[in-house]
Design a protein around this motif. Structure first.
Motif, PDB file in Angstrom:
ATOM      1  N   VAL A 190       5.291  16.834  10.373  1.00  0.00           N
ATOM      2  CA  VAL A 190       3.909  15.268  10.039  1.00  0.00           C
ATOM      3  C   VAL A 190       3.308  15.527   9.486  1.00  0.00           C
ATOM      4  O   VAL A 190       2.081  16.656   9.312  1.00  0.00           O
ATOM      5  N   THR A 191       2.914  15.288   8.290  1.00  0.00           N
ATOM      6  CA  THR A 191       2.046  15.570   6.912  1.00  0.00           C
ATOM      7  C   THR A 191       1.846  14.134   6.306  1.00  0.00           C
ATOM      8  O   THR A 191       1.868  13.226   6.530  1.00  0.00           O
ATOM      9  N   VAL A 232     -10.573   5.933  18.565  1.00  0.00           N
ATOM     10  CA  VAL A 232     -11.682   6.719  17.209  1.00  0.00           C
ATOM     11  C   VAL A 232     -10.340   8.147  17.210  1.00  0.00           C
ATOM     12  O   VAL A 232      -9.442   8.368  17.821  1.00  0.00           O
ATOM     13  N   ALA A 233      -9.680   7.801  15.642  1.00  0.00           N
ATOM     14  CA  ALA A 233      -8.884   8.217  15.198  1.00  0.00           C
ATOM     15  C   ALA A 233      -9.324   9.313  13.679  1.00  0.00           C
ATOM     16  O   ALA A 233     -10.015   8.599  12.807  1.00  0.00           O
ATOM     17  N   SER A 234      -8.595  10.872  14.121  1.00  0.00           N
ATOM     18  CA  SER A 234      -9.316  11.491  13.286  1.00  0.00           C
ATOM     19  C   SER A 234      -8.767  12.810  13.057  1.00  0.00           C
ATOM     20  O   SER A 234      -6.871  12.635  13.719  1.00  0.00           O
ATOM     21  N   ALA A 255       1.384  -1.157   0.131  1.00  0.00           N
ATOM     22  CA  ALA A 255       0.080   0.288  -0.370  1.00  0.00           C
ATOM     23  C   ALA A 255       0.704   1.369   0.022  1.00  0.00           C
ATOM     24  O   ALA A 255       2.225   1.490   0.607  1.00  0.00           O
ATOM     25  N   PRO A 256       0.189   2.382  -0.488  1.00  0.00           N
ATOM     26  CA  PRO A 256       1.507   3.231  -1.020  1.00  0.00           C
ATOM     27  C   PRO A 256       0.829   3.753   0.810  1.00  0.00           C
ATOM     28  O   PRO A 256       0.165   3.959   1.130  1.00  0.00           O
ATOM     29  N   ALA A 257       2.487   4.832   1.151  1.00  0.00           N
ATOM     30  CA  ALA A 257       2.753   5.761   2.435  1.00  0.00           C
ATOM     31  C   ALA A 257       1.212   6.538   2.310  1.00  0.00           C
ATOM     32  O   ALA A 257       0.657   7.259   1.221  1.00  0.00           O
ATOM     33  N   CYS A 258       0.495   6.894   3.361  1.00  0.00           N
ATOM     34  CA  CYS A 258      -0.003   7.634   4.271  1.00  0.00           C
ATOM     35  C   CYS A 258       0.216   9.195   4.491  1.00  0.00           C
ATOM     36  O   CYS A 258      -0.351   9.983   4.513  1.00  0.00           O
ATOM     37  N   ILE A 269      -5.176  12.558  14.720  1.00  0.00           N
ATOM     38  CA  ILE A 269      -3.771  11.801  12.784  1.00  0.00           C
ATOM     39  C   ILE A 269      -3.623  12.421  12.547  1.00  0.00           C
ATOM     40  O   ILE A 269      -4.062  14.023  12.385  1.00  0.00           O
ATOM     41  N   PRO A 270      -1.586  13.251  12.185  1.00  0.00           N
ATOM     42  CA  PRO A 270      -1.210  12.275  12.274  1.00  0.00           C
ATOM     43  C   PRO A 270       0.150  12.791  14.039  1.00  0.00           C
ATOM     44  O   PRO A 270       1.290  11.901  13.825  1.00  0.00           O
ATOM     45  N   SER A 271      -0.188  13.853  14.421  1.00  0.00           N
ATOM     46  CA  SER A 271      -0.163  14.028  15.664  1.00  0.00           C
ATOM     47  C   SER A 271       0.605  12.544  16.950  1.00  0.00           C
ATOM     48  O   SER A 271       1.363  12.602  16.867  1.00  0.00           O
TER      49      SER A 271
END
Length: 721
Positions: free
Chosen positions: A617-618, A684-686, A604-607, A709-711
């Motif tokens: 982090v982006t 919950v990840a948001s 899978a490609p990197a997110c 996400i992502p911190s």
């Protein structure tokens, strides 16, 4: 230094404490980063693509099939396009994959970059800095160690460029005690004259086990392996005269196998060499010697002699181990030995020399029932060479590109045979042209193959494995071509007495076929051969009758092979003899009938991305896909994906996972919690967490949490810290 003061060697190199990330897709290009860098820490999952399958062909009449042709073709196989480090991490960290593969791989074979400095067309560049190569291999060995089963083994194929460094890496990861062997493969079939250096004719395959549980499978015994086993005493089981002693070292006390035995012909006391003891226990030795003469155990112990042979002080010598000595006069014993030798089928302990007059002791060693032991020298006559491997690729792809560095199928066949059983898992994370997977599939093993370069997957691996599944691949180990010497008798041929096998008959026939027409046989053989030599050369009829031809066959069978090869007989003699022993080559044996299948996947490609200068982090464009983002978050947080669940993306025990790019509000949290069952909690990840959302979740369901996400996913070293 260790706590005990023992010094340990450690391999060190530039940037050993750093990590590597790929900088070029599909190529061996890397950049040093901090091990906490999100680009290194992100766990990327696999995206499943098509499934390729085939059907096993029915057996045909008149065709010879091996037992392997009856194996059930495997269907649970995986071909992955992606960088090996990231793919191996997915196999060890993504819950669904970890459960399936971690600790389950029975055999790992890798043929990593040799680091020769060469560029092999479009296949790959084999040119990495030593420090990069070491870091790359160290990190992959970490994952491979987790994947390997406790009774599994790893085989690392290299040449002399990095072999010594890899040995140290393997020692560090698997432990020096788990080193098995350095197998030498004779890769060349002829010498080269275009180099001013010593030409390398072999590669090295380093073999390590995961633990002492691992045991290698032996080779099947062949007729040539048993030639040394004879039966000079009429024993129904052939044997050869082996060493009657074995290693017998002990640091604390004398080994019980160290004592003297009186020879019944010479009267001399025989002892094992220093550091060795009699191979059988004393009761067995006494019983064997008692078949020759009367023996007893003597209480007199030569303490000094035993101390010297044991390598111990005299205080460590045992007084309860006695010598085996004659209980009758030597002359009487000698007579009994002669009678026992004349009777035949001698005891397990043999008296060497005619009627035991040689003065030594031997041991009957019978043909092993467990097969032939694996040795570390693999000649190309047994497992093929580089040229044969390239020929296999040309046969598969007659109009396609040429893969520069394939390995022969017979080489992988041997490795897989030694290391696995049908149904076991085999892994190769440097798949190249797909030889490992192809051979594993044809041997009834399950497999996982990973390849960095998409061109290799498209041109070689996928078409090759598709041909294997469909049964169209008839090369390599699909069919075992019989050797010229593998013969059977032609119909109605009965071998004369003294010729015991079709192989013996073929040896004589081939020697005669090579004979010159103008030479005569050596003199002083027998009257039969002399008569044949004096035969009328102008006659078209055989000059020997059947009985004379049979006698000639028996005489030839008793001669050394070299003598037979050097003998030249007249054509008429050859005809008379060959008619008595005519053989034909055995038909080839089919090992593979197609069938089974494999799942094709890609990494899978990197997110996520990271700017080390800004410490930020982006998220990448790939993260715009909700399903891909959810899979990435689940893999990173070790959640199993639950596509069957109507409300949540993943599960880990009683914890549920929900991932979203939508702003997370207290009301949103309340709605999510309403779908939980009793005893369940929620992560919950948001990407956007509004005020009050995290507190609302904690109050609504104890043990739940909110992840930004992502911190909240990565611990990174930001600029200036």
């Amino acid at each position: 230094m260790t706590s005990s003061g023992e010094q340990r060697l450690e391999l060190t190199w530039f940037n050993k404490d750093k990590a590597l990330i790929p900088t070029e897709t599909g190529r061996y290009g890397y950049t040093w980063v901090d091990p906490r860098d999100p680009r290194y820490c992100e766990t990327r999952t696999l995206v499943m693509d098509e499934y390729v399958e085939g059907e096993q062909a029915p057996k045909e009449g008149g065709v010879v099939y091996s037992e392997r042709a009856d194996l059930e073709p495997t269907t649970d196989n995986l071909l992955v396009l992606g960088e090996s480090g990231d793919v191996l991490e997915a196999l060890t960290r993504v819950p669904e994959l970890r459960q399936k593969y971690a600790g389950k791989i029975k055999c790992i074979y890798i043929d990593p970059p040799f680091n020769t400095g060469e560029v092999f067309g479009e296949s790959y560049e084999d040119n990495l800095d030593h420090s990069i190569w070491l870091t790359m291999m160290r990190d992959r060995l970490d994952h491979l160690h987790k994947l390997l089963a406790s009774d599994g083994s790893i085989w690392v194929h290299l040449d002399s460029k990095e072999n010594h460094r890899m040995r140290l890496l393997l020692d560090a990861k698997f432990g020096p005690g788990n080193f098995v062997s350095e197998v030498l493969w004779q890769k060349a079939d002829s010498g080269r004259n275009d180099s001013d250096r010593i030409n390398a004719a072999h590669d090295t395959i380093l073999v390590y086990r995961k633990s002492s549980i691992w045991e290698p499978n032996r080779f099947p015994r062949e007729e040539a392996d048993n030639e040394r086993f004879q039966s000079p005493d009429g024993d129904p089981d052939p044997w050869w005269d082996d060493n009657p002693t074995g290693p017998a070292k002990s640091k604390k006390r004398q080994h019980p196998g160290i004592y003297g035995i009186q020879h019944p012909v010479t009267g001399e006391m025989k002892y094992p060499s220093p550091g060795r003891g009699w191979v059988f226990d004393q009761s067995t030795m006494l019983a064997a010697m008692s078949e020759y003469a009367d023996y007893r155990l003597d209480d007199v112990v030569d303490v000094r002699d035993r101390a010297d042979r044991s390598g111990l002080p005299e205080s460590k010598i045992r007084g309860d181990v006695r010598d085996i000595v004659l209980a009758e006069p030597l002359e009487s014993a000698q007579g009994k030995v002669a009678a026992r030798y004349a009777k035949g089928n001698w005891p397990i302990i043999v008296l060497r020399g005619k009627c035991g007059q040689g003065g030594g002791l031997g041991r009957k060693s019978y043909i092993p029932t467990t097969g032939r032991a694996v040795t570390s020298w693999w000649p190309n006559s047994e497992v093929d060479h580089n040229r044969a491997a390239k020929a296999e690729i040309r046969a598969l792809f007659p109009k396609g590109a040429r893969f520069e560095t394939p390995k022969p199928e017979r080489l992988l066949e041997r490795i897989i045979h030694v290391a696995t059983e049908p149904g076991d898992l085999v892994l190769d994370c440097f798949a190249g042209s797909g030889t490992t997977a192809a051979v594993a599939h044809k041997m009834g093993r399950r497999w996982v193959a990973c390849e960095l370069q998409e061109s290799n997957v498209i041109r070689y691996i996928k078409p090759r494995l598709s041909a294997v599944a469909s049964g169209q691949d008839r090369g390599g180990v699909s069919v075992r071509e019989r050797e010229t010497t593998e013969r059977r008798l032609k119909p109605e041929v009965v071998l004369p007495e003294g010729i015991t096998s079709p192989g013996d008959a073929w040896s004589i026939e081939s020697a005669l076929n090579r004979a010159s027409r103008n030479m005569t046989a050596p003199i002083d053989l027998t009257d039969v051969i002399s008569k044949a030599v004096r035969a009328d050369q102008r006659s078209d009829e055989p000059t020997l009758d059947d009985s004379e031809a049979a006698e000639l066959c028996r005489l030839l069978a008793k001669l050394p092979a070299e003598t037979v090869r050097e003998m030249d007989f007249l054509p008429l003699v050859k005809k008379a003899v060959v008619d008595q022993i005519k053989t034909e080559r055995l038909p080839d044996e089919v090992n593979w009938r197609g069938g089974g299948g494999f799942q094709v996947a890609h990494l899978a490609p990197a997110c996520f991305d990271y700017d080390p200068d800004l410490g930020i982090v982006t998220m990448t464009e790939a993260a715009q896909d909700p399903a891909l983002l959810a899979a990435s978050i689940a893999a990173h947080l070790r959640f199993r994906l639950t596509p069957e669940d109507r409300h949540f993306h993943g599960a880990r025990g009683a914890m549920r996972l929900y991932a979203t790019r939508d702003p997370l509000t207290p009301e949103y949290v309340t709605s999510l919690v309403s779908h939980l069952e009793d005893g369940e909690c929620l992560t919950v990840a948001s990407t956007v967490v509004l005020d009050g959302a995290a507190e609302a979740l904690r109050k609504a369901r104890r043990g739940s949490r909110v992840v930004h996400i992502p911190s909240d996913l990565f611990t990174v070293q930001t600029k200036g810290k």
